[in-house]
Enzyme design. Structure first.
Site, short mmCIF file in Angstrom:
data_model
loop_
_atom_site.label_atom_id
_atom_site.label_comp_id
_atom_site.label_asym_id
_atom_site.label_seq_id
_atom_site.Cartn_x
_atom_site.Cartn_y
_atom_site.Cartn_z
N GLY A 75 13.38 13.99 54.93
CA GLY A 75 14.65 14.14 55.64
C GLY A 75 15.77 14.09 54.60
O GLY A 75 15.77 13.22 53.72
N ARG A 118 11.95 17.66 45.03
CA ARG A 118 11.87 18.68 46.10
C ARG A 118 13.10 19.59 45.97
O ARG A 118 14.18 19.11 45.64
CB ARG A 118 11.83 18.04 47.51
CG ARG A 118 10.51 17.37 47.84
CD ARG A 118 10.47 16.89 49.30
NE ARG A 118 10.23 17.98 50.24
CZ ARG A 118 10.29 17.82 51.57
NH1 ARG A 118 10.58 16.64 52.11
NH2 ARG A 118 10.05 18.84 52.37
N GLN A 130 6.51 16.54 62.19
CA GLN A 130 7.55 15.50 62.14
C GLN A 130 8.15 15.25 63.54
O GLN A 130 8.62 14.15 63.81
CB GLN A 130 8.67 15.91 61.18
CG GLN A 130 8.30 15.88 59.72
CD GLN A 130 7.83 17.24 59.25
OE1 GLN A 130 7.21 18.00 59.99
NE2 GLN A 130 8.12 17.56 58.00
N ASP A 137 18.91 20.64 55.83
CA ASP A 137 18.64 20.17 54.46
C ASP A 137 19.68 20.66 53.47
O ASP A 137 19.86 20.08 52.41
CB ASP A 137 17.26 20.63 54.01
CG ASP A 137 16.20 19.79 54.70
OD1 ASP A 137 15.90 20.06 55.88
OD2 ASP A 137 15.73 18.82 54.07
N ASN A 195 16.98 24.62 57.32
CA ASN A 195 16.35 23.47 58.01
C ASN A 195 14.86 23.78 58.14
O ASN A 195 14.39 24.86 57.76
CB ASN A 195 17.00 23.21 59.37
CG ASN A 195 16.56 21.87 59.95
OD1 ASN A 195 16.57 20.85 59.25
ND2 ASN A 195 16.17 21.84 61.21
O1 MRU Z 1 10.29 18.38 55.17
P1 MRU Z 1 11.18 17.35 55.78
O2 MRU Z 1 10.51 16.50 56.81
O3 MRU Z 1 11.90 16.52 54.73
O4 MRU Z 1 12.30 18.19 56.54
C1 MRU Z 1 13.29 17.50 57.25
C2 MRU Z 1 14.16 18.40 58.03
O5 MRU Z 1 14.00 19.59 58.06
C3 MRU Z 1 15.29 17.75 58.76
O6 MRU Z 1 15.63 18.47 59.91
C4 MRU Z 1 16.52 17.72 57.82
O7 MRU Z 1 16.20 17.12 56.61
C5 MRU Z 1 17.65 16.98 58.43
S1 MRU Z 1 17.35 15.24 58.44
C6 MRU Z 1 18.70 14.49 59.11
#
Ligand code: MRU
Length: 367
Positions: A54, A92, A203, A244, A254
């Site tokens: 996130g 990342r 998730q 993101d 996202n």
């Molecule tokens: O791969 P992830 O689980 O890190 O991706 C997270 C997302 O896509 C969330 O929607 C994004 O980070 C917003 S978190 C407030």
């Protein structure tokens, strides 16, 4: 940070042990496991393997990671500090909060003598965590009227659809997309959340559903492909997702699949909002599709599904053993499909001009 023996944040500094602690999100919802991040390698692994994930949380973890670098190196010099920051920054690619937090830490620490860097790094990480918690609280306050207005016009629950996990697990507290939902629920509004399962790592099904269940918020887990059908039948009043990285022009990266939800929302006249703190804007970018780096993850995450059986976490193979898979982790929703942004400063439209009006002090920072 523990409340009655249960973590109330996904990351915290434990003064008694002098350690940075995180919830290992890979094991939720089946096991609540807390792990210590005691080396830079452990911090990077936690980010890469998504024990923490996130966008806001990745940024906060990176800031604590710089603290861990100082803690493990003694009076860290400029060269080692720069090298450790570069390693953390590369963990990342898509969430801009990672680079944002590392750059902020580096700038602060280069202006601090080596003997004071450990304390300064910890103070900064605590500060960034507190800021992000406050940002999310404000996002909840600003997003609440969107739900309240819909509730006033209809009978029955307000149905909100969300994708992935943009809850407190992805942030520090409240979440971004979930903050208005929690605010509405706490105000007694009849609300129900459609939770996209969010393959491949689920998730939504694992983390958002866990969060909502913990708070008692009514919700239903749906397959990633169900949203369009629900929208066609008037069963979604509002979509709220996180991001993101969002460009200065309003293009939104996202979790993969967000773009398809935005298309379905537009086709069905359903408002599509993106909730984000200012740390998720990338002021240097103007074209999300061309410029935002999209993470490609291990195809094994697509080929195998993780779940709970016989009292333990198990992984099972889905496709034929020799079928290859592709694992694009994010997509970009163009600004034209976004109804608005819910930020810590209020709501604005998805255009460069509207964003600039809300963030005149930041939007000039682009490269
Ligand atoms: O791969 P992830 O689980 O890190 O991706 C997270 C997302 O896509 C969330 O929607 C994004 O980070 C917003 S978190 C407030």
């Amino acid at each position: 940070m523990m409340k009655e023996g249960v973590p109330s944040r996904p990351i915290w500094f434990d003064p008694a042990s002098g350690k940075v602690r995180v919830i290992d999100q890979r094991q939720l919802p089946h096991q609540l496991v807390v792990m210590d991040l005691t080396s830079v390698a452990a911090v990077i692994e936690a980010i890469v393997e998504m024990a923490v994930r996130g966008a806001p949380l990745i940024g906060v973890t990176a800031a604590y990671g710089v603290y861990v670098a100082c803690q493990t190196a003694g009076d860290i010099d400029d060269v080692r500090l720069g090298a450790e920051c570069a390693r953390i920054r590369a963990a990342r690619p898509t969430a801009v909060n990672l680079a944002w937090a590392v750059d902020r830490a580096l700038e602060t620490l280069l202006g601090t003598p080596p003997a004071g860097r450990q304390a300064a790094a910890l103070a900064l990480a605590d500060k960034i965590a507190a800021e992000e918690a406050d940002n999310c609280r404000r996002i909840g306050r600003h997003g609440f009227p969107l739900i309240e207005t819909i509730a006033a016009k209809k009978s029955g629950p307000v149905n909100v659809l969300t994708h992935c996990n943009a809850g407190w697990l992805a942030c520090v507290e409240y979440g971004t997309a979930t903050a208005p939902i929690y605010a509405a629920f706490e105000a007694g509004i009849d609300i129900h959340v459609w939770v996209d399962e969010t393959r491949p790592l689920n998730q939504g099904a694992r983390l958002t559903a866990w969060e909502l269940a913990q708070r008692g918020v009514p919700h239903t887990v749906i397959t990633d492909n169900a949203g369009g059908h629900l929208m066609q039948h008037g069963m979604v009043d509002l979509v709220i997702v996180g991001t993101d990285r969002t460009t200065a022009t309003g293009d939104v990266a996202n979790k993969i699949g967000t773009y398809l939800k935005a298309l379905a929302a537009r086709d069905n006249g359903v408002p599509f909002y993106v909730a984000l703190p200012s740390s998720t804007f990338d002021w240097s970018l103007s074209d999300g599709i061309a410029q935002i780096p999209i993470e490609a993850r291990d195809p094994e995450e697509v080929r195998y599904v993780q779940g709970w059986a016989d009292g333990r976490i198990v992984r099972v193979l889905v496709p034929p053993a020799r079928s290859p898979a592709g694992n694009y982790a994010f997509d970009v929703t163009p600004a034209r499909l976004v109804t608005g942004f819910i930020t810590e400063r209020g709501i604005c439209g998805a255009s460069a001009g509207e964003i600039r009006k809300l963030f005149p002090d930041m939007s000039g920072r682009g490269g």
